[in-house]
Design a protein around this motif. Structure first.
Motif, PDB file in Angstrom:
ATOM      1  N   THR A 426       0.830  -1.205   0.000  1.00  0.00           N
ATOM      2  CA  THR A 426       0.000   0.000   0.000  1.00  0.00           C
ATOM      3  C   THR A 426       0.865   1.255   0.000  1.00  0.00           C
ATOM      4  N   LEU A 427       1.917   1.254   0.851  1.00  0.00           N
ATOM      5  CA  LEU A 427       2.828   2.415   0.873  1.00  0.00           C
ATOM      6  C   LEU A 427       3.505   2.616  -0.481  1.00  0.00           C
ATOM      7  N   ARG A 428       3.876   1.511  -1.084  1.00  0.00           N
ATOM      8  CA  ARG A 428       4.550   1.629  -2.390  1.00  0.00           C
ATOM      9  C   ARG A 428       3.619   2.208  -3.438  1.00  0.00           C
ATOM     10  N   MET A 429       2.340   1.780  -3.370  1.00  0.00           N
ATOM     11  CA  MET A 429       1.387   2.307  -4.334  1.00  0.00           C
ATOM     12  C   MET A 429       1.164   3.800  -4.122  1.00  0.00           C
ATOM     13  N   GLN A 430       1.348   4.264  -2.892  1.00  0.00           N
ATOM     14  CA  GLN A 430       1.169   5.685  -2.588  1.00  0.00           C
ATOM     15  C   GLN A 430       2.456   6.482  -2.788  1.00  0.00           C
ATOM     16  N   GLY A 431       3.557   5.807  -3.238  1.00  0.00           N
ATOM     17  CA  GLY A 431       4.789   6.530  -3.545  1.00  0.00           C
ATOM     18  C   GLY A 431       5.817   6.476  -2.456  1.00  0.00           C
ATOM     19  N   TYR A 432       5.785   5.423  -1.642  1.00  0.00           N
ATOM     20  CA  TYR A 432       6.762   5.332  -0.555  1.00  0.00           C
ATOM     21  C   TYR A 432       7.418   3.962  -0.599  1.00  0.00           C
ATOM     22  N   LEU A 433       8.667   3.940  -0.182  1.00  0.00           N
ATOM     23  CA  LEU A 433       9.419   2.688  -0.095  1.00  0.00           C
ATOM     24  C   LEU A 433       9.667   2.400   1.375  1.00  0.00           C
ATOM     25  N   ALA A 434       9.205   1.217   1.871  1.00  0.00           N
ATOM     26  CA  ALA A 434       9.330   0.847   3.284  1.00  0.00           C
ATOM     27  C   ALA A 434      10.331  -0.290   3.427  1.00  0.00           C
ATOM     28  N   LYS A 435      11.362  -0.056   4.234  1.00  0.00           N
ATOM     29  CA  LYS A 435      12.385  -1.071   4.498  1.00  0.00           C
ATOM     30  C   LYS A 435      12.412  -1.364   5.996  1.00  0.00           C
ATOM     31  N   PRO A 436      12.395  -2.666   6.382  1.00  0.00           N
ATOM     32  CA  PRO A 436      12.395  -3.007   7.818  1.00  0.00           C
ATOM     33  C   PRO A 436      13.713  -2.640   8.474  1.00  0.00           C
ATOM     34  N   ILE A 437      13.663  -2.226   9.758  1.00  0.00           N
ATOM     35  CA  ILE A 437      14.862  -1.905  10.537  1.00  0.00           C
ATOM     36  C   ILE A 437      14.749  -2.633  11.857  1.00  0.00           C
ATOM     37  N   ARG A 451       5.770  -8.708  18.646  1.00  0.00           N
ATOM     38  CA  ARG A 451       4.683  -8.096  17.917  1.00  0.00           C
ATOM     39  C   ARG A 451       5.034  -6.732  17.344  1.00  0.00           C
ATOM     40  N   LEU A 452       6.168  -6.157  17.756  1.00  0.00           N
ATOM     41  CA  LEU A 452       6.579  -4.832  17.264  1.00  0.00           C
ATOM     42  C   LEU A 452       7.292  -4.944  15.917  1.00  0.00           C
ATOM     43  N   PHE A 453       7.140  -3.914  15.108  1.00  0.00           N
ATOM     44  CA  PHE A 453       7.904  -3.824  13.837  1.00  0.00           C
ATOM     45  C   PHE A 453       8.215  -2.350  13.581  1.00  0.00           C
ATOM     46  N   SER A 454       9.260  -2.107  12.795  1.00  0.00           N
ATOM     47  CA  SER A 454       9.693  -0.737  12.429  1.00  0.00           C
ATOM     48  C   SER A 454      10.104  -0.721  10.957  1.00  0.00           C
ATOM     49  N   TYR A 455       9.682   0.312  10.294  1.00  0.00           N
ATOM     50  CA  TYR A 455      10.036   0.492   8.873  1.00  0.00           C
ATOM     51  C   TYR A 455      10.627   1.905   8.657  1.00  0.00           C
ATOM     52  N   ARG A 456      11.635   1.977   7.781  1.00  0.00           N
ATOM     53  CA  ARG A 456      12.145   3.274   7.322  1.00  0.00           C
ATOM     54  C   ARG A 456      11.447   3.584   5.997  1.00  0.00           C
ATOM     55  N   VAL A 457      10.714   4.659   5.983  1.00  0.00           N
ATOM     56  CA  VAL A 457       9.882   5.008   4.829  1.00  0.00           C
ATOM     57  C   VAL A 457      10.511   6.214   4.107  1.00  0.00           C
ATOM     58  N   THR A 458      10.747   6.049   2.812  1.00  0.00           N
ATOM     59  CA  THR A 458      11.281   7.145   1.976  1.00  0.00           C
ATOM     60  C   THR A 458      10.413   7.301   0.745  1.00  0.00           C
ATOM     61  N   ARG A 459      10.431   8.517   0.215  1.00  0.00           N
ATOM     62  CA  ARG A 459       9.661   8.791  -1.003  1.00  0.00           C
ATOM     63  C   ARG A 459      10.412   8.226  -2.209  1.00  0.00           C
ATOM     64  N   ILE A 460       9.620   7.731  -3.141  1.00  0.00           N
ATOM     65  CA  ILE A 460      10.215   7.226  -4.386  1.00  0.00           C
ATOM     66  C   ILE A 460       9.607   7.966  -5.574  1.00  0.00           C
ATOM     67  N   ALA A 461      10.312   7.955  -6.678  1.00  0.00           N
ATOM     68  CA  ALA A 461       9.801   8.624  -7.894  1.00  0.00           C
ATOM     69  C   ALA A 461       8.606   7.879  -8.432  1.00  0.00           C
ATOM     70  N   PRO A 462       7.715   8.604  -9.097  1.00  0.00           N
ATOM     71  CA  PRO A 462       6.516   7.922  -9.622  1.00  0.00           C
ATOM     72  C   PRO A 462       6.867   6.818 -10.590  1.00  0.00           C
ATOM     73  N   THR A 463       8.016   6.911 -11.323  1.00  0.00           N
ATOM     74  CA  THR A 463       8.352   5.879 -12.300  1.00  0.00           C
ATOM     75  C   THR A 463       8.807   4.596 -11.639  1.00  0.00           C
ATOM     76  N   GLU A 464       9.159   4.670 -10.321  1.00  0.00           N
ATOM     77  CA  GLU A 464       9.621   3.469  -9.632  1.00  0.00           C
ATOM     78  C   GLU A 464       8.458   2.725  -8.959  1.00  0.00           C
ATOM     79  N   GLN A 465       7.259   3.250  -8.987  1.00  0.00           N
ATOM     80  CA  GLN A 465       6.146   2.600  -8.332  1.00  0.00           C
ATOM     81  C   GLN A 465       5.661   1.409  -9.164  1.00  0.00           C
ATOM     82  N   ARG A 466       5.307   0.393  -8.539  1.00  0.00           N
ATOM     83  CA  ARG A 466       4.796  -0.820  -9.218  1.00  0.00           C
ATOM     84  C   ARG A 466       3.485  -1.240  -8.618  1.00  0.00           C
TER      85      ARG A 466
END
Length: 466
Positions: A426-437, A451-466
């Motif tokens: 969902t984040l990727r479709m909205q233009g974000y790249l989420a990587k676990p940390i 039960r805890l999780f953490s993601y580093r979220v960065t913006r990606i270019a529209p051409t990189e969205q899939r």
């Protein structure tokens, strides 16, 4: 004065002769005719009409560039055996004929040529050196031919239908009877040649170089030639005087032609020619200098008027410049008063650009809300500024750290994987790249930490969205 240098016989007319020469009064007792030793020094400015002792005249045709005529002509004459020693070749006239060209040429023995030019250059006064045949050729026109008589030699020169014509004849003796016979023979050849070219009506100028005899004898030669050619013959000649050595009258048509010699007919070389031309054009140069001075005076007056108008225009521009400077000062004062409010607007625009350049918090939270399904809870959303090295270069792009927890019933099952995958997609479709940390809550209990999780979220270019 004029010097007739005809082979080895030299005569001077029109001024006191050189020391050692013999002189007699000319017609009217004014001009004088003197016999001059060959290559003697002269003490007056002079014009020399020269007919070399070893000379040949002719017309030749070639193809190509006329600038190579002298070289091609020498090669042709040597191949035909007409010359065997070193010669100087002079091109008197060049005429374009079809794809080729014709030349009227004169060859002079090289030794005689060099000696004559050296003599002319060594004189104390200006010595204009010309060829007698070049002077005679000046009279050639479209329907007017010339016969140059030099002693026993006769040369017929003409121009017809763009072509050059040269015929010559030589008498065995220089008696009047022999000369008239040769003139008649040459006239017959001329009539046949010109008729063959379709040119039957023409006139001829008869130019004697230095005829020794009475005026009646000279008229007889011209009349014999005229009768043979059936052409109108004009005698171009004037009496020069009587030679004391032989008592013979001398008539010549070269004096007037020599005085009007063209610059291109001068044989003088190098500095000698420059001096001759400078003397020739000195009167014209004086006239040009006077006209130029008047022109410069007029131009100077115009410049003075232009300078006055320019000064007035300059003063007007200075007044306009002062007015503009005053207007600039007023604008600068008003700008300084409004600067604080402008600075605030600039800061606001800068902040908006920063917000636009980083993550859009509203858009990100909506994306997290849409992706957090099946009981996933978002605990915190923190913005992490990019790190900067010592050189001031930003190493990473702006990022956001998202901490969350999975539902309890999803532990140790495949559902937690599907839930996290749904969030990431969902984040990727909205233009974000989420990587676990690594999980931040190290102090939490075992159940809680799993039960805890953490993601580093960065913006990606529209051409990189899939």
């Amino acid at each position: 004065m004029t010097i007739l240098a005809l082979g080895s016989e030299w005569m001077v007319h029109g001024a006191p002769a050189a020391p050692g020469s013999r002189r007699t009064p000319g017609p009217g007792g004014g001009d004088r005719l003197s016999v001059l030793s060959r290559y003697s020094s002269v003490h007056w400015p002079s014009t020399v009409a020269w007919h070399p002792e070893q000379v040949t005249l002719g017309v030749a045709s070639f193809e190509g560039d006329p600038r190579h005529a002298a070289t091609l002509l020498e090669r042709k004459l040597r191949a035909q055996g007409e010359i065997s020693s070193d010669v100087k070749i002079l091109i008197l006239e060049s005429q374009q004929v079809g794809r080729g060209y014709q030349v009227l040429y004169v060859t002079v023995a090289l030794d005689e040529w060099q000696q004559m030019l050296a003599w002319a250059a060594s004189q104390q006064h200006i010595c204009r050196l010309t060829l007698a045949v070049a002077l005679a050729f000046q009279r050639v026109q479209a329907e007017r031919a010339v016969v140059l008589q030099v002693g026993k030699h006769f040369h017929f020169l003409a121009r017809h239908d763009g072509q050059l014509v040269h015929l010559q004849a030589l008498a065995v003796e220089d008696t009047v009877a022999d000369l008239e016979a040769v003139a008649t023979m040459l006239g017959a050849q001329v009539r046949e040649e010109m008729a063959g070219r379709g040119f039957s009506r023409f006139s001829v100028a008869w130019v004697p170089a230095a005829f020794r005899g009475t005026q009646r004898d000279l008229d007889g030669l011209a009349s014999a030639f005229a009768a043979a050619t059936e052409a109108e013959v004009e005698l171009v000649s004037a009496p020069l005087g009587t030679l004391e050595t032989t008592g013979a009258e001398v008539h010549s048509g070269l004096l007037g032609l020599a005085r009007n010699a063209r610059p291109k007919d001068l044989l003088n070389q190098g500095e000698d020619k420059l001096q001759v031309l400078a003397r020739e054009y000195l009167p014209y140069g004086a006239v040009v200098a006077v006209v130029a001075s008047l022109g410069l005076a007029y131009v100077g007056y115009g410049w003075m008027a232009d300078a006055s108008a320019l000064r007035q225009r300059t003063q007007q521009m200075e007044v306009e410049e002062a007015s503009v400077r005053q207007s600039i000062a007023v604008i600068a004062r008003d700008t300084a008063i409004e600067r604080p409010s402008v600075n605030r607007q600039v800061e606001l625009l800068h902040m908006l650009r920063k917000v636009q350049g980083d993550h859009d918090p509203v858009h990100l939270l909506n994306a997290l809300k849409e992706g957090a399904q099946g009981g996933i809870r978002i605990l915190s959303v923190n913005s992490v500024r990019p790190t900067t090295d010592n050189a001031g270069t930003t190493e990473d792009a702006p990022t956001v750290v998202v901490d969350g927890t999975l539902p309890e019933n999803a532990i140790n099952s495949d559902r937690d994987t599907r839930l996290l995958s749904t969030l990431v997609q969902t984040l990727r479709m909205q233009g974000y790249l989420a990587k676990p940390i690594d999980i931040r809550s190290a102090a939490a209990g075992q159940d809680s930490s799993t039960r805890l999780f953490s993601y580093r979220v960065t913006r990606i270019a529209p051409t990189e969205q899939r």
